[in-house]
Write an enzyme that holds these catalytic residues in place. Structure first.
Site, PDB file in Angstrom:
ATOM      1  N   GLY A 396      36.110  71.358  -4.774  1.00 26.45           N
ATOM      2  CA  GLY A 396      36.499  71.915  -3.490  1.00 26.45           C
ATOM      3  C   GLY A 396      37.900  72.481  -3.547  1.00 26.45           C
ATOM      4  O   GLY A 396      38.504  72.593  -4.613  1.00 26.45           O
ATOM      5  N   SER A 397      38.421  72.820  -2.393  1.00 25.22           N
ATOM      6  CA  SER A 397      39.766  73.391  -2.316  1.00 25.22           C
ATOM      7  C   SER A 397      40.609  72.570  -1.359  1.00 25.22           C
ATOM      8  O   SER A 397      40.107  72.041  -0.363  1.00 25.22           O
ATOM      9  CB  SER A 397      39.714  74.849  -1.844  1.00 25.22           C
ATOM     10  OG  SER A 397      39.083  74.936  -0.579  1.00 25.22           O
ATOM     11  N   GLY A 401      45.435  75.021  -3.342  1.00 25.27           N
ATOM     12  CA  GLY A 401      44.921  74.789  -4.682  1.00 25.27           C
ATOM     13  C   GLY A 401      43.437  74.497  -4.726  1.00 25.27           C
ATOM     14  O   GLY A 401      42.793  74.272  -3.702  1.00 25.27           O
ATOM     15  N   LYS A 417      43.751  68.721  -9.358  1.00 26.27           N
ATOM     16  CA  LYS A 417      44.084  69.709  -8.338  1.00 26.27           C
ATOM     17  C   LYS A 417      45.101  70.690  -8.917  1.00 26.27           C
ATOM     18  O   LYS A 417      46.236  70.321  -9.218  1.00 26.27           O
ATOM     19  CB  LYS A 417      44.669  69.021  -7.105  1.00 26.27           C
ATOM     20  CG  LYS A 417      45.045  69.976  -5.978  1.00 26.27           C
ATOM     21  CD  LYS A 417      45.531  69.195  -4.770  1.00 26.27           C
ATOM     22  CE  LYS A 417      45.917  70.115  -3.633  1.00 26.27           C
ATOM     23  NZ  LYS A 417      46.384  69.346  -2.446  1.00 26.27           N
ATOM     24  N   ASP A 512      47.789  66.974   8.547  1.00 29.26           N
ATOM     25  CA  ASP A 512      46.552  67.753   8.367  1.00 29.26           C
ATOM     26  C   ASP A 512      45.341  66.827   8.296  1.00 29.26           C
ATOM     27  O   ASP A 512      44.547  66.884   7.364  1.00 29.26           O
ATOM     28  CB  ASP A 512      46.644  68.605   7.102  1.00 29.26           C
ATOM     29  CG  ASP A 512      45.611  69.733   7.083  1.00 29.26           C
ATOM     30  OD1 ASP A 512      45.062  70.049   8.160  1.00 29.26           O
ATOM     31  OD2 ASP A 512      45.366  70.302   6.005  1.00 29.26           O
TER      32      ASP A 512
END
Length: 610
Positions: A396-397, A401, A417, A512
């Site tokens: 995933g992202s 990154g 990552k 986040d």
């Protein structure tokens, strides 16, 4: 005996495991599985039980008070579950008990005085519950057979008895870190001659460290960091008697005076020495170079009165430079001046080198390329094992990154990552994530294994989470979470936030919080990840102001977007949105929430309709 330990079994404990169907059972081992639900009270009818080992599962609810009737019980292992409620006082009836393991749960309340009746107890594990509080009952210190006492990561308070060393002569490991203990470290502790580990960090212990601390001949780890200890470092002289000492952590205290020359006479097995953030003066002893097995050295910010060491300081550390496996050196925030000698660049195994906030001059030599952190030695190992990070291993992202699955030389699966250095914010994101994950240690945070930093690549090597993200479990048709699982996931996230906001050495605002940043372990335990835009708050700060709005639309608190103000309260707001989404499977950016409508208002209207 019934043992199905270390499998991938799920579901509930069968009702057939009780005194009626298994009247003679003596040992029950269900550990290291994925069992869930309540621990059956009917187990208390198995009156011949000697060992009950249920750790590393997903059991919830209270510890059955009826267990107090199992008078033959010697081992009760309930650690690493999701148990709640108090520690039953009835456990004090188990006078044959030698091991009581209740660590890594969500227990709260005080330690029952009745546990002091367990006169055969050798191992008491209550650490990482985060809700246990109050003073340690005096009766606990009368258990002379006690060998390991672990109360870390709770809210215990009060003083240690002055005569604790005479009361616990068999004590081998003392773990009291991350609590609210006060008072002085008892001088009598040196009478616990079997002690190998003394871990008292992140409390409020004050006064001088007893100079008799070196009378512990078997001592291997001494961690007194982040307290209010004062006085000089004279006790280091006595520690030269501890020939097995491997780790010495003294940072974030109020020590004064100079770093004594005898520091170079400490154990040759010492591999980690940290005395940062104190109030010292004088020179940094060149004798530190005698510690040839030292891997991590942190003398950063040891005082504003540290005079400039002579150039000979570096030359005299040749044992470190030429012969060790040194991986980390931090001398930041002192008054070091002149050039950095080229011999420093012979530390080819170093992964972290921090001389920032000094008065060093001159140029950085070409030999800097000898360092592993510059050669990016760590990433190519994962890169070669990862078939050039192909689509098959794409996980995933994250912020700034991409994340791939990799395997290290020792077979360990990791998440790699790799930051996109084309982004202007990638380097800041990398620094933020390194800073947070290097200091924050909690079971509900993704662990950092190593890093790589060079002009060409910046990468984080992280703990691999095999079950993917909460977002996948919420919105993929191939996965399903029942109500109980969702509750436990959100409890895990709440514990992570509580630690970041209130128990981390420096308060951390995640900024986040969203389903994509909640990663799931094998037993669906949740861990918070992606600290690329996190912010650290000092004790004097309640918030920070940013020039650009952080976070993800739909999850950001209003003050994030309007004023760029980040605070722990903003994280709590994001947690609330995440909570609603987890139980409704509706994103806050769903098209149904247009205009003045929102996920929060939609939920509120549903409650009002009832």
């Amino acid at each position: 005996m019934l043992s199905v330990a270390t499998n991938k079994l799920t579901g509930y404990i069968p009702e057939g495991i009780n005194g009626l169907w298994l009247p003679s059972i003596q040992s029950l081992y269900l550990n290291d599985n994925q069992f869930r639900g309540l621990i059956p009270r009917q187990l208390s009818h198995c009156m011949h039980l000697i060992d009950v080992v249920l750790y590393k599962n997903q059991f919830s609810g209270n510890i059955p008070a009826e267990f107090g009737s199992l008078r033959k019980l010697k081992i009760l292992g309930l650690g690493s579950n999701k148990l709640t409620g108090p520690v039953p006082s009835s456990l004090g009836n188990l006078t044959e008990l030698t091991v009581l393991d209740l660590e890594i749960n969500n227990l709260h309340g005080v330690i029952p005085y009745e546990l002091g009746y367990l006169h055969r107890l050798q191992y008491l594990y209550l650490g990482q519950n985060y809700g246990l509080r109050g003073e340690i009952p005096s009766a606990i210190f009368n258990i002379s057979s006690l060998q390991i006492l672990d109360l870390t990561y709770n809210k215990f308070s009060g003083h240690l008895p002055e005569n604790v060393g005479f009361l616990l002569p068999s004590l081998q490991r003392l773990h009291l870190g991350v609590n609210h203990f006060t008072g002085q470290i008892p001088t009598s502790l040196s009478n616990c001659s079997m002690l190998t580990v003394v871990e008292l960090s992140q409390n409020s212990f004050s006064g001088p460290v007893p100079t008799t601390i070196g009378n512990l001949p078997l001592l291997q780890i001494l961690n007194l960091a982040s307290n209010r200890l004062s006085g000089g470092l004279e006790f280091l002289s006595s520690l030269t008697n501890c020939k097995d000492l491997e780790v010495l952590l003294l940072g974030n205290n109020q020590f004064k005076g100079s770093l004594p020359i005898v520091v170079g006479n400490l154990s040759m097995g010492l591999w980690e020495l940290r005395i940062s953030n104190c109030q010292l003066d004088g020179n940094i002893p060149a004798g530190i170079g005698n510690l040839s097995n030292l891997m991590n050295l942190d003398l950063s910010d040891i005082g504003q009165n540290v005079p400039t060491p002579k150039y000979d300081f570096w030359i005299n550390t040749e044992l470190i430079i030429n012969g060790s496996e040194m991986q980390e050196i931090s001398l930041a925030a002192n008054l070091l001046s002149s050039r950095i000698p080229s011999t420093i660049w012979m530390l080819t195994n170093v992964l972290l080198l921090n001389f920032s906030h000094n008065s060093l001059d001159g140029s950085v030599p070409e030999e800097i390329g000898n360092l592993k952190l510059i050669e990016k030695n760590f990433v190519p190992r994962a890169y070669l094992c990862n078939d050039n990070f192909n689509e098959t291993n794409f996980l995933g992202s994250g912020s700034f990154g991409l994340v791939y699955k990799g395997r290290l030389d020792d077979g360990l699966l990791v998440a790699v990552k790799i930051l996109n250095l084309q982004s202007s914010k990638a380097s800041a994101s990398f620094d933020a994530e390194c800073e947070v994950l290097s200091t924050a240690k909690h079971r509900n945070l993704v662990k950092i294994i190593s890093t790589c930093s060079s002009p060409e690549v910046k990468a984080l090597i992280l703990q691999y989470m095999p079950q993917g993200s909460l977002e996948k479990w919420l919105y993929s048709h191939n996965y399903y979470l029942n109500l109980n699982q969702r509750i436990h996931i959100m409890m895990d996230v709440a514990l992570a936030l509580e630690y970041l906001h209130h128990h981390c050495p420096i308060a951390v605002v995640h900024c986040d919080l969203k389903p994509g940043n909640i990663l799931m372990g094998e037993n669906l335990s949740a861990r918070l990840s992606d600290f690329g835009i996190s912010r650290l708050l000092s004790e004097d700060d309640s918030c920070a102001i940013l020039t650009s709005a952080p976070g993800t639309i739909g999850y950001m608190a209003p003050e994030y977007g309007q004023a760029g103000k980040v605070s722990t309260s903003g994280d709590v707001y994001s947690y609330g949105i995440l909570l609603l989404e987890t139980f409704s499977r509706k994103k806050p950016t769903d098209e149904m929430f247009a205009g003045e409508s929102s996920l929060r208002r939609w939920f509120l209207s549903l409650f009002q309709m009832q």
